[in-house]
Scaffold this motif. Structure first.
Motif, PDB file in Angstrom:
ATOM      1  N   GLY A  55       0.817  -1.204   0.000  1.00  0.00           N
ATOM      2  CA  GLY A  55       0.000   0.000   0.000  1.00  0.00           C
ATOM      3  C   GLY A  55       0.853   1.256   0.000  1.00  0.00           C
ATOM      4  N   VAL A  56       0.287   2.335  -0.508  1.00  0.00           N
ATOM      5  CA  VAL A  56       1.038   3.588  -0.659  1.00  0.00           C
ATOM      6  C   VAL A  56       1.570   4.084   0.679  1.00  0.00           C
ATOM      7  N   SER A  57       0.762   4.033   1.712  1.00  0.00           N
ATOM      8  CA  SER A  57       1.194   4.539   3.010  1.00  0.00           C
ATOM      9  C   SER A  57       2.361   3.736   3.568  1.00  0.00           C
ATOM     10  N   GLU A  58       2.288   2.415   3.459  1.00  0.00           N
ATOM     11  CA  GLU A  58       3.355   1.568   4.000  1.00  0.00           C
ATOM     12  C   GLU A  58       4.653   1.712   3.223  1.00  0.00           C
ATOM     13  N   VAL A  59       4.569   1.754   1.893  1.00  0.00           N
ATOM     14  CA  VAL A  59       5.811   1.856   1.117  1.00  0.00           C
ATOM     15  C   VAL A  59       6.454   3.219   1.321  1.00  0.00           C
ATOM     16  N   ARG A  60       5.631   4.244   1.468  1.00  0.00           N
ATOM     17  CA  ARG A  60       6.183   5.579   1.719  1.00  0.00           C
ATOM     18  C   ARG A  60       6.902   5.599   3.077  1.00  0.00           C
ATOM     19  N   HIS A  61       6.285   4.981   4.082  1.00  0.00           N
ATOM     20  CA  HIS A  61       6.919   4.907   5.395  1.00  0.00           C
ATOM     21  C   HIS A  61       8.207   4.102   5.339  1.00  0.00           C
ATOM     22  N   ALA A  62       8.193   2.982   4.624  1.00  0.00           N
ATOM     23  CA  ALA A  62       9.393   2.142   4.521  1.00  0.00           C
ATOM     24  C   ALA A  62      10.529   2.896   3.842  1.00  0.00           C
ATOM     25  N   ALA A  63      10.228   3.612   2.762  1.00  0.00           N
ATOM     26  CA  ALA A  63      11.257   4.388   2.063  1.00  0.00           C
ATOM     27  C   ALA A  63      11.821   5.466   2.988  1.00  0.00           C
ATOM     28  N   ARG A  64      10.937   6.156   3.678  1.00  0.00           N
ATOM     29  CA  ARG A  64      11.403   7.202   4.599  1.00  0.00           C
ATOM     30  C   ARG A  64      12.255   6.618   5.716  1.00  0.00           C
ATOM     31  N   ASP A  65      11.896   5.424   6.167  1.00  0.00           N
ATOM     32  CA  ASP A  65      12.649   4.797   7.246  1.00  0.00           C
ATOM     33  C   ASP A  65      14.054   4.415   6.789  1.00  0.00           C
ATOM     34  N   GLU A  66      14.178   3.884   5.579  1.00  0.00           N
ATOM     35  CA  GLU A  66      15.512   3.556   5.062  1.00  0.00           C
ATOM     36  C   GLU A  66      16.326   4.837   4.844  1.00  0.00           C
ATOM     37  N   ILE A  67      15.675   5.886   4.384  1.00  0.00           N
ATOM     38  CA  ILE A  67      16.361   7.170   4.213  1.00  0.00           C
ATOM     39  C   ILE A  67      16.806   7.709   5.573  1.00  0.00           C
ATOM     40  N   ARG A  68      15.952   7.573   6.583  1.00  0.00           N
ATOM     41  CA  ARG A  68      16.311   7.992   7.946  1.00  0.00           C
ATOM     42  C   ARG A  68      17.587   7.301   8.409  1.00  0.00           C
ATOM     43  N   LYS A  69      17.761   6.051   8.018  1.00  0.00           N
ATOM     44  CA  LYS A  69      18.922   5.268   8.438  1.00  0.00           C
ATOM     45  C   LYS A  69      20.131   5.475   7.526  1.00  0.00           C
ATOM     46  N   GLY A  70      20.008   6.441   6.610  1.00  0.00           N
ATOM     47  CA  GLY A  70      21.172   6.840   5.823  1.00  0.00           C
ATOM     48  C   GLY A  70      21.304   6.221   4.454  1.00  0.00           C
ATOM     49  N   ALA A  71      20.277   5.557   3.955  1.00  0.00           N
ATOM     50  CA  ALA A  71      20.370   4.899   2.645  1.00  0.00           C
ATOM     51  C   ALA A  71      20.832   5.881   1.576  1.00  0.00           C
ATOM     52  N   THR A  72      21.763   5.427   0.744  1.00  0.00           N
ATOM     53  CA  THR A  72      22.247   6.259  -0.363  1.00  0.00           C
ATOM     54  C   THR A  72      21.468   5.999  -1.649  1.00  0.00           C
ATOM     55  N   GLN A  73      20.613   4.992  -1.617  1.00  0.00           N
ATOM     56  CA  GLN A  73      19.671   4.704  -2.701  1.00  0.00           C
ATOM     57  C   GLN A  73      18.570   3.829  -2.124  1.00  0.00           C
ATOM     58  N   ILE A  74      17.436   3.780  -2.812  1.00  0.00           N
ATOM     59  CA  ILE A  74      16.335   2.909  -2.411  1.00  0.00           C
ATOM     60  C   ILE A  74      16.216   1.787  -3.428  1.00  0.00           C
ATOM     61  N   LYS A  75      16.108   0.562  -2.929  1.00  0.00           N
ATOM     62  CA  LYS A  75      15.977  -0.601  -3.808  1.00  0.00           C
ATOM     63  C   LYS A  75      14.521  -1.071  -3.814  1.00  0.00           C
ATOM     64  N   ILE A  76      13.975  -1.218  -5.025  1.00  0.00           N
ATOM     65  CA  ILE A  76      12.602  -1.694  -5.211  1.00  0.00           C
ATOM     66  C   ILE A  76      12.640  -3.088  -5.820  1.00  0.00           C
ATOM     67  N   MET A  77      11.984  -4.033  -5.175  1.00  0.00           N
ATOM     68  CA  MET A  77      11.801  -5.358  -5.771  1.00  0.00           C
ATOM     69  C   MET A  77      10.562  -5.278  -6.660  1.00  0.00           C
ATOM     70  N   ALA A  78      10.790  -5.126  -7.963  1.00  0.00           N
ATOM     71  CA  ALA A  78       9.694  -4.789  -8.865  1.00  0.00           C
ATOM     72  C   ALA A  78       9.294  -5.912  -9.811  1.00  0.00           C
ATOM     73  N   SER A  79       9.888  -7.091  -9.613  1.00  0.00           N
ATOM     74  CA  SER A  79       9.445  -8.258 -10.378  1.00  0.00           C
ATOM     75  C   SER A  79       9.845  -9.517  -9.618  1.00  0.00           C
ATOM     76  N   GLY A  80       9.415 -10.666 -10.112  1.00  0.00           N
ATOM     77  CA  GLY A  80       9.792 -11.923  -9.486  1.00  0.00           C
ATOM     78  C   GLY A  80      11.287 -12.167  -9.615  1.00  0.00           C
ATOM     79  N   GLY A  81      11.787 -13.127  -8.829  1.00  0.00           N
ATOM     80  CA  GLY A  81      13.219 -13.392  -8.847  1.00  0.00           C
ATOM     81  C   GLY A  81      13.542 -14.855  -8.604  1.00  0.00           C
ATOM     82  N   VAL A  82      14.825 -15.159  -8.623  1.00  0.00           N
ATOM     83  CA  VAL A  82      15.298 -16.537  -8.493  1.00  0.00           C
ATOM     84  C   VAL A  82      15.256 -17.001  -7.038  1.00  0.00           C
ATOM     85  N   SER A  83      15.721 -16.185  -6.124  1.00  0.00           N
ATOM     86  CA  SER A  83      15.943 -16.639  -4.754  1.00  0.00           C
ATOM     87  C   SER A  83      14.725 -16.537  -3.849  1.00  0.00           C
ATOM     88  N   SER A  84      13.617 -16.021  -4.346  1.00  0.00           N
ATOM     89  CA  SER A  84      12.398 -15.875  -3.535  1.00  0.00           C
ATOM     90  C   SER A  84      11.484 -17.076  -3.773  1.00  0.00           C
TER      91      SER A  84
END
Length: 408
Positions: A166-195
Motif C-alpha cells: 500500500g502507498v502509506s506503507e511503502v512511503r513509510h518504509a522508504a522514509r525509514d531507510e532514508i532515515r537510516k542513511g540509505a544512499t539509494q532505495i531498492k525496489i523489488m519490482a518483479s519476481g526473482g530466483v531466490s524468492s
C-alpha cells in the motif's frame, strides 16, 4: 595533511577511454589534487614511481550483497547479525583486494557496516547502501514459504528485504531507510530466483506504490534501483523515474528506447547466473529455487547484446551470493565479446558515479575525485582480462589515499 605523488604513470582516462602517457598524479588528504603531463611543483610526503605502468580509478561494483554470506536467504534471516557482520568483513576485504574501491549494496548492508569501513575498522570498499530492499507481500524480498502464515523474524536481524504493502506503507518504509542513511532505495519490482513464492515473469508493486517510493527518493536527493527481469516490469518502471534497472534479462526493444529516453542505466549481472547454474545448490541454494536460474540464464546474454546495439548505458554488477562472490571479476569475461574494453571500464568507473548522482566524486582520475587508485602491470584498454587477474596484475590498491596493497 598528507600528499602522495605518482610519477611516470600511464593514466587511464576512464571517461574517454584513452591513455594519458607519462603523467603525474598528486593525492592530498584523500582526494586527487592534481593530474599533470608536466612535473608537479611542491614537496610531497611520498613519491611513488609507477615506471610506466597503468594507473586508473578504483573499480565500482553496482550490485552487491555484502551481507549475503549464504544464497539461502531464509536461513540468513535466522542468523545472528553479529555473525553475519563478522563474515561480511571477509567478503568486503576480498572485494577490495580485487580492485573494487566502491560498491553499491542492493539490500542487506546498513550504516553500521558502511561506518566501520569508513572509519577503517574493516578493510573493504566504500559501501553505498540501500538498507533493506522494499518488497510487496509474496514479492522478491519475502522469504516465507507458502506454508508460513506469519512473519517470525524482525527487521533488526540479518536479511535483505522488508515487506510493505500500500502507498502509506511503502512511503513509510522508504522514509525509514532514508532515515537510516540509505544512499539509494531498492525496489523489488518483479519476481526473482531466490524468492520462494513468486514467478520470474510477475510484476510487483502497483504503479501508485512505485510512484510513492520514487517520490520519497527524489525528495531525499537519492536515486532508486529496481530489480526487474521482464520487459513488462521494466517498461512500467523507467517512465516513473527509476534510475537503474538491475538484471533486465527479459527486456525488449521498447525497454531500450525507454532507457535512452529517460537517461537510465542497466546493470546486467551475468556472472551470478553463471555461478548459480554451476554451483548454486552446492553453495547452499534450495534446488527448486536454483532451477529458476535457467529461465533467465541464456536471455541475459541476448539482453546484453540488445542493450549494446541500442547504446543503453550500463553499469558493472555481480550480484553474487555466499562463497560464489569469488567470481566477482568474471563479469568482465562474460561481457567482453559484446562490449568493448573502454565501455566495460566506463561501466565499472565513471558511469557508476553518473548514475548515482556523484559525477566527479569517484570513477575518474581528475582533480577533486576521491583518491581511489589501482595500478596495473598491463593496459586494460588493450586487454580487459588484465582486470580479472588481481594477484598478478594489481600492483597497488588505494582507497581514499590509503594504500591497502603496494608491490611497486
Amino acid at each position: 595533511m598528507t600528499a602522495i605523488r605518482f610519477i611516470n604513470a600511464n593514466v587511464i582516462d576512464s571517461r574517454n577511454g584513452k591513455v594519458l602517457p607519462n603523467h603525474q598524479v598528486r593525492i592530498k588528504d584523500g582526494r586527487i589534487d592534481a593530474v599533470s603531463a608536466t612535473p608537479l611543483e611542491g614537496d610531497d610526503d611520498q613519491v611513488i614511481d609507477v615506471k610506466g605502468r597503468y594507473l586508473m580509478p578504483g573499480l565500482v561494483d553496482s550490485h552487491v550483497h555484502v551481507t549475503a554470506i549464504t544464497p539461502n536467504f531464509a536461513l540468513l534471516g535466522t542468523l545472528s547479525p553479529f555473525y553475519v557482520g563478522a563474515k561480511s568483513s571477509e567478503l568486503l576485504e576480498a572485494m577490495l583486494m580485487r580492485g573494487f574501491t566502491t560498491v553499491r549494496d542492493a539490500g542487506g548492508a546498513d550504516y553500521g557496516l558502511a561506518k566501520a569501513v569508513d572509519e577503517g575498522t574493516l578493510a573493504g570498499p566504500r559501501i553505498m547502501y540501500a538498507g533493506r530492499a522494499l518488497s510487496q507481500t509474496g514479492g522478491h524480498g519475502d522469504m516465507r514459504g507458502p506454508g508460513q502464515q506469519t512473519f517470525e523474524g524482525c527487521f533488526c536481524c540479518a536479511g535483505l528485504g522488508r515487506v510493505c504493502d500500500g502507498v502509506s506503507e511503502v512511503r513509510h518504509a522508504a522514509r525509514d531507510e532514508i532515515r537510516k542513511g540509505a544512499t539509494q532505495i531498492k525496489i523489488m519490482a518483479s519476481g526473482g530466483v531466490s524468492s520462494p513464492t513468486d514467478r520470474i515473469d510477475s510484476t510487483q508493486f502497483s504503479l501508485e506504490e512505485i510512484d510513492a517510493i520514487v517520490e520519497e527518493a527524489i525528495a531525499a536527493n537519492i536515486h532508486t534501483m529496481a530489480h526487474a527481469y521482464t520487459a513488462r516490469a521494466i517498461n512500467r518502471l523507467l517512465p516513473r523515474g527509476v534510475k537503474t534497472i538491475e538484471h533486465g534479462n527479459l527486456m525488449d526493444e521498447e525497454s531500450c528506447r525507454l532507457f535512452l529516453e529517460h537517461d537510465a542505466y542497466l546493470t546486467p549481472t551475468l556472472c551470478t547466473y553463471d555461478a548459480l547454474a554451476k554451483e548454486g545448490v552446492e553453495a547452499g541454494m534450495a534446488e527448486e529455487l536454483q532451477r529458476k536460474v535457467f529461465e533467465v540464464l541464456e536471455a541475459g546474454g541476448k539482453a546484453l547484446e540488445m542493450a549494446q546495439r541500442f547504446g543503453v548505458k550500463m553499469l558493472y554488477g555481480s550480484d553474487l551470493l555466499g562463497r560464489m562472490q569469488r567470481h566477482q571479476l568474471n563479469e568482465f569475461h562474460l561481457r567482453k565479446a559484446v562490449v568493448p574494453a573502454d565501455e566495460l571500464i566506463r561501466a565499472a568507473t565513471s558511469h557508476a558515479a553518473d548514475a548515482y548522482g556523484h559525477t566527479g566524486d569517484f570513477g575518474e582520475i581528475i582533480p577533486g575525485a576521491r583518491g581511489d587508485v589501482i595500478i596495473l602491470k598491463d593496459n586494460p584498454l588493450d586487454d580487459i582480462t588484465v582486470l580479472t587477474e588481481p594477484d598478478e596484475q594489481l600492483m597497488l590498491i588505494m582507497k581514499g589515499g590509503v594504500a591497502y596493497k603496494n608491490t611497486l
